[in-house]
Design a protein around this motif. Structure first.
Motif, mmCIF file in Angstrom:
data_model
loop_
_atom_site.group_PDB
_atom_site.id
_atom_site.type_symbol
_atom_site.label_atom_id
_atom_site.label_comp_id
_atom_site.label_asym_id
_atom_site.label_seq_id
_atom_site.Cartn_x
_atom_site.Cartn_y
_atom_site.Cartn_z
ATOM 1 N N LEU A 10 146.233 1.028 67.490
ATOM 2 C CA LEU A 10 146.901 2.296 67.200
ATOM 3 C C LEU A 10 147.726 2.132 65.933
ATOM 4 C CD1 LEU A 10 147.843 5.161 67.985
ATOM 5 C CD2 LEU A 10 149.630 4.064 69.377
ATOM 6 N N VAL A 11 147.557 3.063 65.011
ATOM 7 C CA VAL A 11 148.282 2.997 63.743
ATOM 8 C C VAL A 11 148.639 4.408 63.311
ATOM 9 C CG1 VAL A 11 146.169 3.060 62.348
ATOM 10 C CG2 VAL A 11 148.233 1.990 61.421
ATOM 11 N N GLN A 12 149.725 4.534 62.587
ATOM 12 C CA GLN A 12 150.112 5.848 62.065
ATOM 13 C C GLN A 12 149.298 6.188 60.831
ATOM 14 O OE1 GLN A 12 154.402 5.684 61.481
ATOM 15 N NE2 GLN A 12 154.724 6.653 63.470
ATOM 16 N N ALA A 13 149.159 7.462 60.585
ATOM 17 C CA ALA A 13 148.461 7.915 59.384
ATOM 18 C C ALA A 13 149.090 7.291 58.148
ATOM 19 C CB ALA A 13 148.499 9.440 59.294
ATOM 20 N N GLY A 14 148.226 6.840 57.245
ATOM 21 C CA GLY A 14 148.701 6.151 56.057
ATOM 22 C C GLY A 14 148.749 4.649 56.205
ATOM 23 N N GLY A 15 148.610 4.162 57.427
ATOM 24 C CA GLY A 15 148.659 2.742 57.683
ATOM 25 C C GLY A 15 147.339 2.048 57.446
ATOM 26 N N SER A 16 147.307 0.760 57.795
ATOM 27 C CA SER A 16 146.126 -0.067 57.552
ATOM 28 C C SER A 16 145.762 -0.879 58.791
ATOM 29 C CB SER A 16 146.388 -1.042 56.396
ATOM 30 O OG SER A 16 146.664 -0.361 55.194
ATOM 31 N N LEU A 17 144.502 -1.208 58.887
ATOM 32 C CA LEU A 17 143.980 -2.120 59.899
ATOM 33 C C LEU A 17 142.851 -2.914 59.270
ATOM 34 C CD1 LEU A 17 143.644 -0.003 63.187
ATOM 35 C CD2 LEU A 17 145.198 -1.929 62.824
ATOM 36 N N ARG A 18 142.626 -4.117 59.793
ATOM 37 C CA ARG A 18 141.462 -4.893 59.388
ATOM 38 C C ARG A 18 140.637 -5.237 60.610
ATOM 39 N NH1 ARG A 18 140.709 -10.772 56.433
ATOM 40 N NH2 ARG A 18 141.325 -11.533 58.498
ATOM 41 N N LEU A 19 139.406 -4.781 60.589
ATOM 42 C CA LEU A 19 138.465 -5.100 61.655
ATOM 43 C C LEU A 19 137.682 -6.353 61.289
ATOM 44 C CD1 LEU A 19 137.008 -1.562 62.465
ATOM 45 C CD2 LEU A 19 139.107 -2.629 63.310
ATOM 46 N N SER A 20 137.345 -7.117 62.312
ATOM 47 C CA SER A 20 136.533 -8.313 62.124
ATOM 48 C C SER A 20 135.316 -8.243 63.021
ATOM 49 C CB SER A 20 137.328 -9.575 62.477
ATOM 50 O OG SER A 20 138.466 -9.711 61.670
ATOM 51 N N CYS A 21 134.235 -8.838 62.571
ATOM 52 C CA CYS A 21 133.020 -8.927 63.376
ATOM 53 C C CYS A 21 132.486 -10.343 63.226
ATOM 54 C CB CYS A 21 131.988 -7.915 62.920
ATOM 55 S SG CYS A 21 130.438 -7.999 63.848
ATOM 56 N N ALA A 22 132.611 -11.116 64.276
ATOM 57 C CA ALA A 22 132.127 -12.492 64.275
ATOM 58 C C ALA A 22 130.704 -12.524 64.816
ATOM 59 C CB ALA A 22 133.037 -13.364 65.119
ATOM 60 N N VAL A 23 129.821 -13.171 64.084
ATOM 61 C CA VAL A 23 128.412 -13.239 64.454
ATOM 62 C C VAL A 23 128.067 -14.660 64.878
ATOM 63 C CG1 VAL A 23 126.041 -12.880 63.683
ATOM 64 C CG2 VAL A 23 127.880 -11.420 62.801
ATOM 65 N N SER A 24 127.438 -14.774 66.013
ATOM 66 C CA SER A 24 126.989 -16.087 66.471
ATOM 67 C C SER A 24 125.488 -16.048 66.703
ATOM 68 C CB SER A 24 127.706 -16.481 67.762
ATOM 69 O OG SER A 24 127.481 -15.528 68.770
ATOM 70 N N GLY A 25 124.853 -17.175 66.463
ATOM 71 C CA GLY A 25 123.431 -17.269 66.715
ATOM 72 C C GLY A 25 122.552 -16.995 65.515
ATOM 73 N N ARG A 26 123.175 -16.639 64.398
ATOM 74 C CA ARG A 26 122.373 -16.351 63.214
ATOM 75 C C ARG A 26 123.271 -16.415 61.988
ATOM 76 N NH1 ARG A 26 117.414 -13.629 62.783
ATOM 77 N NH2 ARG A 26 116.939 -12.978 60.659
ATOM 78 N N SER A 27 122.739 -16.976 60.929
ATOM 79 C CA SER A 27 123.469 -16.972 59.678
ATOM 80 C C SER A 27 123.355 -15.605 59.025
ATOM 81 C CB SER A 27 122.891 -18.034 58.738
ATOM 82 O OG SER A 27 123.401 -17.865 57.436
ATOM 83 N N LEU A 28 124.421 -15.199 58.362
ATOM 84 C CA LEU A 28 124.432 -13.891 57.710
ATOM 85 C C LEU A 28 123.830 -13.906 56.316
ATOM 86 C CD1 LEU A 28 127.980 -12.653 58.716
ATOM 87 C CD2 LEU A 28 125.791 -12.079 59.761
ATOM 88 N N SER A 29 123.507 -15.088 55.847
ATOM 89 C CA SER A 29 123.183 -15.223 54.424
ATOM 90 C C SER A 29 122.068 -14.307 53.946
ATOM 91 C CB SER A 29 122.804 -16.669 54.117
ATOM 92 O OG SER A 29 123.885 -17.532 54.393
ATOM 93 N N TRP A 30 121.125 -13.960 54.820
ATOM 94 C CA TRP A 30 119.955 -13.202 54.367
ATOM 95 C C TRP A 30 119.850 -11.845 55.027
ATOM 96 C CZ3 TRP A 30 117.591 -15.035 50.235
ATOM 97 C CH2 TRP A 30 117.785 -16.386 49.941
ATOM 98 N N ASN A 31 120.925 -11.366 55.573
ATOM 99 C CA ASN A 31 120.877 -10.126 56.337
ATOM 100 C C ASN A 31 121.822 -9.057 55.812
ATOM 101 O OD1 ASN A 31 120.569 -12.294 59.114
ATOM 102 N ND2 ASN A 31 118.940 -11.049 58.237
ATOM 103 N N VAL A 32 121.740 -7.922 56.465
ATOM 104 C CA VAL A 32 122.618 -6.804 56.172
ATOM 105 C C VAL A 32 123.535 -6.589 57.372
ATOM 106 C CG1 VAL A 32 122.739 -4.333 55.689
ATOM 107 C CG2 VAL A 32 120.891 -5.706 54.713
ATOM 108 N N MET A 33 124.816 -6.473 57.090
ATOM 109 C CA MET A 33 125.789 -6.165 58.128
ATOM 110 C C MET A 33 126.393 -4.803 57.852
ATOM 111 S SD MET A 33 126.054 -8.506 60.430
ATOM 112 C CE MET A 33 127.596 -7.958 61.153
ATOM 113 N N GLY A 34 126.546 -4.016 58.903
ATOM 114 C CA GLY A 34 127.102 -2.684 58.741
ATOM 115 C C GLY A 34 128.206 -2.384 59.735
ATOM 116 N N TRP A 35 128.993 -1.400 59.376
ATOM 117 C CA TRP A 35 129.979 -0.828 60.289
ATOM 118 C C TRP A 35 129.645 0.644 60.503
ATOM 119 C CZ3 TRP A 35 133.625 -3.401 62.991
ATOM 120 C CH2 TRP A 35 133.998 -4.673 62.567
ATOM 121 N N PHE A 36 129.684 1.045 61.756
ATOM 122 C CA PHE A 36 129.489 2.436 62.131
ATOM 123 C C PHE A 36 130.674 2.849 62.986
ATOM 124 C CE2 PHE A 36 125.051 3.385 60.938
ATOM 125 C CZ PHE A 36 124.646 2.116 60.550
ATOM 126 N N ARG A 37 130.838 4.141 63.174
ATOM 127 C CA ARG A 37 131.902 4.611 64.061
ATOM 128 C C ARG A 37 131.426 5.845 64.825
ATOM 129 N NH1 ARG A 37 136.234 6.839 59.503
ATOM 130 N NH2 ARG A 37 135.060 8.724 58.886
#
Length: 124
Positions: A10-37
């Motif tokens: 929960l954050v007030q308008a104008g504030g900031s957050l940082r989301l993280s996504c940890a991936v296991s089982g595969r290297s990211l080097s050759w892939n595409v990662m996305g964020w959806f909402r």
């Protein structure tokens, strides 16, 4: 392959957050990662994506200039830095992996692995 999203809250308008996504089982080097909402009663929509191989990023118009996607290959983790948050950004945020393509894109159906989602609530 497992994706674990975190960092919502929960954050007030104008504030900031940082989301993280940890991936296991595969290297990211050759892939595409996305964020959806997905906001209540709405379709899941594209937010941002990153491709390491071609070192490119893409953003939805609604977040351009406010959100920044980045990644750490050593940690196999993708981040979404969200600044100047607005109540309209309230949604469950999902990270996703396209294991078959190397070029950044916003096509939801092409992402074949998904995280469990993390809730972001922006109060006015």
């Amino acid at each position: 392959v497992q994706l674990q999203a975190s960092g919502g809250g929960l954050v007030q308008a104008g504030g900031s957050l940082r989301l993280s996504c940890a991936v296991s089982g595969r290297s990211l080097s050759w892939n595409v990662m996305g964020w959806f909402r997905q906001a209540p009663g709405k379709e899941r929509e594209f937010v941002s994506a990153i491709s390491w191989r071609v070192t490119s990023t893409r953003y939805a118009d609604s977040v351009k200039g406010r959100f920044t996607i980045s990644g750490d290959n050593a940690k196999n983790t993708v981040y979404l830095q969200m600044n100047r948050l607005e109540p309209e950004d309230t949604a469950v945020y999902y990270c996703a992996l396209d294991s078959r393509r190397g070029s950044v894109h916003s096509v939801r159906e092409w992402y074949d692995y998904w995280g469990q989602g993390t809730l972001v609530t922006v109060s006015s």
